[in-house]
Design an enzyme around this catalytic site. Structure first.
Site, PDB file in Angstrom:
ATOM      1  N   ASN A 117       0.859  -1.192   0.000  1.00 19.03           N
ATOM      2  CA  ASN A 117       0.000   0.000   0.000  1.00 19.03           C
ATOM      3  C   ASN A 117       0.890   1.236   0.000  1.00 19.03           C
ATOM      4  O   ASN A 117       1.517   1.556   1.008  1.00 19.03           O
ATOM      5  CB  ASN A 117      -0.891  -0.035   1.247  1.00 19.03           C
ATOM      6  CG  ASN A 117      -1.692   1.240   1.432  1.00 19.03           C
ATOM      7  OD1 ASN A 117      -1.795   2.047   0.513  1.00 19.03           O
ATOM      8  ND2 ASN A 117      -2.256   1.413   2.622  1.00 19.03           N
TER       9      ASN A 117
ATOM     10  N   LYS B 165       0.102   4.303  -0.196  1.00 18.35           N
ATOM     11  CA  LYS B 165      -0.524   5.483   0.425  1.00 18.35           C
ATOM     12  C   LYS B 165      -0.310   6.723  -0.460  1.00 18.35           C
ATOM     13  O   LYS B 165      -0.280   6.602  -1.676  1.00 18.35           O
ATOM     14  CB  LYS B 165       0.011   5.691   1.842  1.00 18.35           C
ATOM     15  CG  LYS B 165      -0.081   4.412   2.683  1.00 18.35           C
ATOM     16  CD  LYS B 165       0.125   4.671   4.138  1.00 18.35           C
ATOM     17  CE  LYS B 165       0.201   3.344   4.876  1.00 18.35           C
ATOM     18  NZ  LYS B 165       0.145   3.499   6.320  1.00 18.35           N
TER      19      LYS B 165
ATOM     20  N   HIS C 109      -9.525   0.923   5.422  1.00 19.10           N
ATOM     21  CA  HIS C 109      -8.182   1.116   5.978  1.00 19.10           C
ATOM     22  C   HIS C 109      -8.279   2.037   7.195  1.00 19.10           C
ATOM     23  O   HIS C 109      -9.102   2.960   7.221  1.00 19.10           O
ATOM     24  CB  HIS C 109      -7.259   1.722   4.920  1.00 19.10           C
ATOM     25  CG  HIS C 109      -5.825   1.732   5.358  1.00 19.10           C
ATOM     26  ND1 HIS C 109      -5.330   2.706   6.192  1.00 19.10           N
ATOM     27  CD2 HIS C 109      -4.804   0.875   5.129  1.00 19.10           C
ATOM     28  CE1 HIS C 109      -4.045   2.445   6.437  1.00 19.10           C
ATOM     29  NE2 HIS C 109      -3.707   1.339   5.810  1.00 19.10           N
TER      30      HIS C 109
ATOM     31  N   GLU D 114      -6.645   4.472   8.170  1.00 24.22           N
ATOM     32  CA  GLU D 114      -6.537   5.919   7.917  1.00 24.22           C
ATOM     33  C   GLU D 114      -7.850   6.470   7.365  1.00 24.22           C
ATOM     34  O   GLU D 114      -8.206   7.625   7.608  1.00 24.22           O
ATOM     35  CB  GLU D 114      -5.343   6.192   6.979  1.00 24.22           C
ATOM     36  CG  GLU D 114      -4.028   5.986   7.728  1.00 24.22           C
ATOM     37  CD  GLU D 114      -2.886   5.437   6.909  1.00 24.22           C
ATOM     38  OE1 GLU D 114      -2.911   5.557   5.679  1.00 24.22           O
ATOM     39  OE2 GLU D 114      -1.961   4.856   7.516  1.00 24.22           O
TER      40      GLU D 114
ATOM     41  N   GLU E 268      -5.332  -5.190  10.597  1.00 25.20           N
ATOM     42  CA  GLU E 268      -4.326  -4.149  10.765  1.00 25.20           C
ATOM     43  C   GLU E 268      -4.589  -3.387  12.061  1.00 25.20           C
ATOM     44  O   GLU E 268      -5.377  -2.419  12.067  1.00 25.20           O
ATOM     45  CB  GLU E 268      -4.383  -3.168   9.592  1.00 25.20           C
ATOM     46  CG  GLU E 268      -4.079  -3.807   8.254  1.00 25.20           C
ATOM     47  CD  GLU E 268      -3.516  -2.775   7.284  1.00 25.20           C
ATOM     48  OE1 GLU E 268      -2.418  -3.027   6.772  1.00 25.20           O
ATOM     49  OE2 GLU E 268      -4.137  -1.732   7.077  1.00 25.20           O
TER      50      GLU E 268
ATOM     51  N   GLY F 227       2.438   2.020  10.753  1.00 25.94           N
ATOM     52  CA  GLY F 227       3.370   3.129  10.605  1.00 25.94           C
ATOM     53  C   GLY F 227       4.110   3.499  11.883  1.00 25.94           C
ATOM     54  O   GLY F 227       4.713   4.567  11.961  1.00 25.94           O
TER      55      GLY F 227
ATOM     56  N   SER G 125       3.490  -2.338  10.287  1.00 27.99           N
ATOM     57  CA  SER G 125       4.935  -2.353  10.499  1.00 27.99           C
ATOM     58  C   SER G 125       5.599  -3.676  10.118  1.00 27.99           C
ATOM     59  O   SER G 125       6.544  -4.116  10.783  1.00 27.99           O
ATOM     60  CB  SER G 125       5.266  -1.964  11.946  1.00 27.99           C
ATOM     61  OG  SER G 125       4.841  -0.625  12.203  1.00 27.99           O
TER      62      SER G 125
END
Ligand code: PEP
Length: 258
Positions: A9, A11, A95, A97, A167, A173, A213
């Protein structure tokens, strides 16, 4: 036995030249590899170019998001049919985010799942708890809700087109990945929930990727953990020298061969 699947991904990173070069690098290395499904997930504006760069290769191209409506007056949005038109074969939905920065609800996520399926695209449905929720021992409640509501109305015959990505928000991240045991535990739980929603056979066939991560240093341990069928990789997918070792992480158990 489920085939391993590793997706990158990207991003909101890279530029046109960098996106094309990365896609070409992945293509060159993955070549005819058949023991792992590999995908890249570029920003919308580079999708067409990346899909062209991957044309004829086994590497798939996916989108990071999709509109919950099929077409019309929704300025700034991109619908599933458009994604398909430019060469995407799947999209991420839910996701963290999108859920946490843009406030997407389970109901919105479900609409996106429906639009993708209607347009013939596959779905990677992302679920995961925040650190606060984990500390409050609500991980199972949260991921079960996200899975159940995200898949509301999805018929059994669409299930081969669904992948789930676990996730944990606290691992994305941050450099703080879930341990293989933590990932396994939640994946097993999700498989049980899925079995209740559909049936045992569907739940055994469901691929569940872990994301958060993942790096060359932890990929083998995570990818070989029970019930972990692959990885959704953010930061480490932006460079060949960190993405390729994840794709090529050694196996500790037999998996599907072509
Ligand atoms: C992601 O955004 O899906 C992700 C897992 O990111 P990272 O690998 O950078 O934690």
């Amino acid at each position: 036995v489920r085939k391993r699947t590793v997706a990158g991904n990207w991003k909101m990173n890279l530029d046109a030249k960098g996106a094309r070069a990365l896609a070409e690098g992945v293509r060159a290395r993955v070549g005819t590899k058949r023991d792992v499904d590999v995908a890249v997930v570029p920003p919308f504006v580079y999708l067409a170019e990346v899909a062209r760069a991957l044309d004829g290769s086994p590497v798939r191209c996916g989108a990071q998001n999709v509109c919950d409506r099929a077409s019309g007056a929704f300025t700034g949005e991109v619908c599933a049919a458009m994604l398909r038109d430019v060469g995407a074969s799947f999209a991420l939905v839910g996701h963290s985010e999108r859920r946490h920065v843009y406030g997407e609800s389970d109901e919105l996520v479900n609409q996106k799942v429906q639009r993708l399926l209607e347009s013939g695209l596959d779905v990677v449905l992302c679920v995961g708890e925040t650190l606060e929720e984990r500390r409050a021992k609500r991980t199972e409640t949260v991921v079960a809700r996200q899975l159940t509501r995200g898949l509301a109305g999805v018929a059994a015959d669409a299930l081969p087109r669904i992948t789930v990505a676990y996730e944990p928000v606290w691992a994305i991240g941050t450099g703080q990945n879930a341990t293989p045991e933590q990932a396994s535990q939640v994946h097993q739980y999700l498989r049980g929930v899925f079995s209740g929603l559909y049936d045992e056979a569907a739940s055994e066939a469901l691929r569940i990727q872990y994301g958060g991560s993942v790096s060359p240093a932890n990929a083998a341990a995570i990818l070989n953990a029970p019930d972990v069928d692959g990885a959704l990789v953010g930061g480490a997918s932006l460079k060949l020298d960190t993405f390729l070792p994840i794709i090529e992480a050694p196996r500790a158990r037999a998996e599907t061969q072509p």
